[in-house]
Design a protein around this motif. Structure first.
Motif, short mmCIF file in Angstrom:
data_model
loop_
_atom_site.label_atom_id
_atom_site.label_comp_id
_atom_site.label_asym_id
_atom_site.label_seq_id
_atom_site.Cartn_x
_atom_site.Cartn_y
_atom_site.Cartn_z
N ILE A 165 11.64 -15.13 30.27
CA ILE A 165 12.04 -15.34 28.88
C ILE A 165 10.78 -15.75 28.11
N ARG A 166 10.56 -15.18 26.95
CA ARG A 166 9.32 -15.44 26.19
C ARG A 166 9.52 -16.59 25.21
N GLY A 167 9.06 -17.74 25.63
CA GLY A 167 9.14 -18.90 24.73
C GLY A 167 9.67 -20.11 25.48
N TRP A 170 2.05 -19.62 41.77
CA TRP A 170 0.70 -19.25 41.31
C TRP A 170 0.72 -19.11 39.80
N PHE A 171 -0.50 -19.31 39.23
CA PHE A 171 -0.67 -19.28 37.77
C PHE A 171 -1.42 -18.01 37.39
N GLY A 172 -0.93 -17.31 36.35
CA GLY A 172 -1.61 -16.07 35.96
C GLY A 172 -1.37 -14.98 36.98
N ALA A 199 9.15 -18.50 40.19
CA ALA A 199 10.17 -19.50 39.81
C ALA A 199 10.78 -19.21 38.45
N ARG A 200 10.00 -18.67 37.53
CA ARG A 200 10.53 -18.46 36.16
C ARG A 200 11.40 -17.21 36.06
N ILE A 201 11.44 -16.41 37.15
CA ILE A 201 12.31 -15.22 37.12
C ILE A 201 13.40 -15.28 38.19
N THR A 221 4.48 -24.60 28.09
CA THR A 221 5.23 -24.93 26.87
C THR A 221 4.73 -24.21 25.62
N TYR A 222 5.66 -23.50 24.97
CA TYR A 222 5.40 -22.81 23.70
C TYR A 222 5.86 -23.75 22.57
N PHE A 223 4.90 -24.30 21.82
CA PHE A 223 5.25 -25.17 20.70
C PHE A 223 5.39 -24.36 19.42
N THR A 256 -7.18 -17.56 21.71
CA THR A 256 -7.63 -18.76 22.42
C THR A 256 -6.94 -18.84 23.77
N ASP A 257 -7.74 -18.96 24.83
CA ASP A 257 -7.14 -19.05 26.18
C ASP A 257 -8.09 -19.90 27.02
N ARG A 258 -7.76 -21.17 27.16
CA ARG A 258 -8.67 -22.13 27.76
C ARG A 258 -7.96 -22.94 28.84
N THR A 286 -4.98 -28.75 31.84
CA THR A 286 -4.20 -28.35 30.66
C THR A 286 -4.69 -26.99 30.21
N VAL A 287 -3.74 -26.12 29.85
CA VAL A 287 -4.09 -24.78 29.37
C VAL A 287 -3.70 -24.68 27.90
N LEU A 288 -4.58 -24.07 27.12
CA LEU A 288 -4.37 -23.90 25.67
C LEU A 288 -4.39 -22.41 25.37
N TRP A 289 -3.31 -21.90 24.70
CA TRP A 289 -3.25 -20.45 24.51
C TRP A 289 -2.58 -20.07 23.21
N ASN A 290 -3.24 -19.18 22.51
CA ASN A 290 -2.61 -18.41 21.45
C ASN A 290 -3.14 -16.98 21.55
N VAL A 307 -4.20 -9.15 18.07
CA VAL A 307 -4.36 -7.95 18.90
C VAL A 307 -3.52 -8.06 20.17
N LYS A 308 -3.61 -9.20 20.84
CA LYS A 308 -2.85 -9.37 22.10
C LYS A 308 -1.35 -9.42 21.80
N ALA A 309 -0.99 -10.00 20.64
CA ALA A 309 0.43 -10.06 20.28
C ALA A 309 1.00 -8.65 20.21
N ILE A 318 0.52 -25.37 24.82
CA ILE A 318 -0.24 -26.43 25.50
C ILE A 318 0.50 -26.64 26.81
N GLU A 319 -0.16 -26.25 27.90
CA GLU A 319 0.53 -26.15 29.20
C GLU A 319 0.07 -27.25 30.15
N THR A 320 1.04 -27.96 30.66
CA THR A 320 0.79 -29.06 31.60
C THR A 320 0.79 -28.48 33.00
O1 TA6 Z 1 -1.20 -19.28 28.81
C1 TA6 Z 1 -2.14 -18.77 29.63
C2 TA6 Z 1 -1.75 -17.35 30.06
O2 TA6 Z 1 -2.16 -17.16 31.39
C3 TA6 Z 1 -2.40 -16.34 29.12
O3 TA6 Z 1 -3.55 -15.75 29.70
C4 TA6 Z 1 -1.28 -15.33 28.86
O4 TA6 Z 1 -1.26 -14.34 29.86
C5 TA6 Z 1 -0.06 -16.25 28.91
O5 TA6 Z 1 -0.32 -17.11 30.01
C6 TA6 Z 1 1.28 -15.56 28.97
O6 TA6 Z 1 1.46 -14.97 30.22
P1 TA6 Z 1 2.82 -14.10 30.44
O7 TA6 Z 1 2.75 -13.62 31.86
O8 TA6 Z 1 3.97 -15.03 30.21
O9 TA6 Z 1 2.77 -13.03 29.40
#
Ligand code: TA6
Length: 310
Positions: free
Chosen positions: A75-77, A85-87, A101-103, A173-175, A216-218, A248-252, A256-258, A275-277
């Motif tokens: 689910i997006r949001g 695993w992350f990413g 886990a999220r699916i 977390t999507y704020f 931004t993807d940090r 902590t991960v920061l992303w927008n 273009v990516k949107a 802002i991801e914990t």
């Molecule tokens: O938030 C960091 C991140 O890994 C971004 O690189 C971007 O891929 C985002 O997660 C969303 O990932 P998703 O698989 O939900 O489209």
């Protein structure tokens, strides 16, 4: 419609009921004395949280209007629960991004009212055959979400394997923000890894607030303190506090990516900030057999007419 189970045979507390969301996805609708929220059994995903005070009537969480509610898809949001695993999975690029886990459909273990009137919901997940074939370890995830003036999310991982397990995790977390170009973030100082465009450039952010002018993807390795989103247009701050998290991960995604994301509106990128914990990369968790690891995020809003949160 995905199957969903509840282990709880106790009646739900007042203000909590099951309802059907899009495409029959079951969710808990929570109307507490201090806030309202919605939590899908799919991915145990908190999809909505709006406290009655401090938020200027705007929800704290962003949900894409194009989110797909399909079995096997995230689910997006809201707050996707990322595990194990992350990413993308470096050793298996074809594996679903951000783990399984999220699916998966989680089960409701309990729903209670706390002594101060908040609603506490606990959801659990154990590995199914598909999970084990992708990640051959035995574990229990227990996720406690407390809906009050603040939203408290605590993810516990129990290692049920005879060996140590190493995993990444995040509350992604999507704020909801008025406009990413007009908000700033305090509290994310120091070294970070810039991962835009697949790079991994080590950079440094000084003591001042973060402004946003592009994708931004940090990843901030070692970040353990609070972060604060200042949103002058909505006259509020969102405060993110955490424990058991070393990154902590920061992303927008920016424009273009949107456009490249089918479950995200082309015009939605100004309205959100992640802002991801978490515990990701070198900060992944190594957990001995029989041990439990707990990571928690607490988010709340404050009206900006007062002093900025310290
Ligand atoms: O938030 C960091 C991140 O890994 C971004 O690189 C971007 O891929 C985002 O997660 C969303 O990932 P998703 O698989 O939900 O489209």
């Amino acid at each position: 419609m995905p199957k969903s189970t509840s282990r709880s045979d106790s009646p739900l507390p007042g203000g909590v009921r099951f309802e059907e969301g899009p495409k029959g996805f079951r969710r808990l609708a929570i109307h507490g004395s201090d806030a309202e929220a919605r939590i899908y059994l799919h991915g145990a995903q908190v999809a909505h949280f709006r406290p009655h005070r401090g938020a200027r009537d705007h929800p704290l969480l962003f949900m894409s209007r194009q989110s797909c509610f399909d079995t096997g898809q995230p689910i997006r949001g809201g707050v996707p629960v990322i595990f194990p695993w992350f990413g993308s999975r470096r050793d298996t690029p074809s594996a679903p991004a951000h783990g399984l886990a999220r699916i998966r459909e989680w089960a409701l273990e309990s729903a209670t009212q706390t002594s101060d009137g908040a609603i506490a919901v606990t959801l659990v997940l154990e590995p199914d055959e598909g999970f084990r074939s992708a990640w051959p370890f035995d574990f229990l995830l227990r996720y406690r979400v407390e809906v009050g003036a603040a939203l408290t999310m605590a993810l516990e991982v129990t290692n049920r394997s005879p060996q140590c397990i190493r995993f990444e995790e995040a509350l992604h977390t999507y704020f909801a923000v008025s406009d990413i170009r007009h908000v700033t973030v305090d509290g994310l100082h120091g070294p970070y890894v810039d991962t835009v465009g697949g790079r991994r450039d080590l950079k440094e952010h000084g003591p001042g607030p973060i402004h946003f002018e592009a994708e931004t993807d940090r990843i901030y390795p070692g970040h353990r303190s609070r972060a604060v989103i200042r949103d002058p247009a909505w006259e509020r701050y969102i405060v993110v506090e955490k424990s058991g998290s070393d990154a902590t991960v920061l992303w927008n995604p920016w424009a273009v990516k949107a456009r490249a994301m089918p479950d995200f509106g082309d015009d939605e990128w100004p309205s959100m900030l992640c802002i991801e914990t978490g515990n990701v990369g070198d900060q992944a968790v190594s957990l001995p057999p029989g041990q439990i690891h707990r990571m928690q995020a607490v988010i709340h809003a404050e009206e900006a007419s007062g002093n900025a949160p310290s």
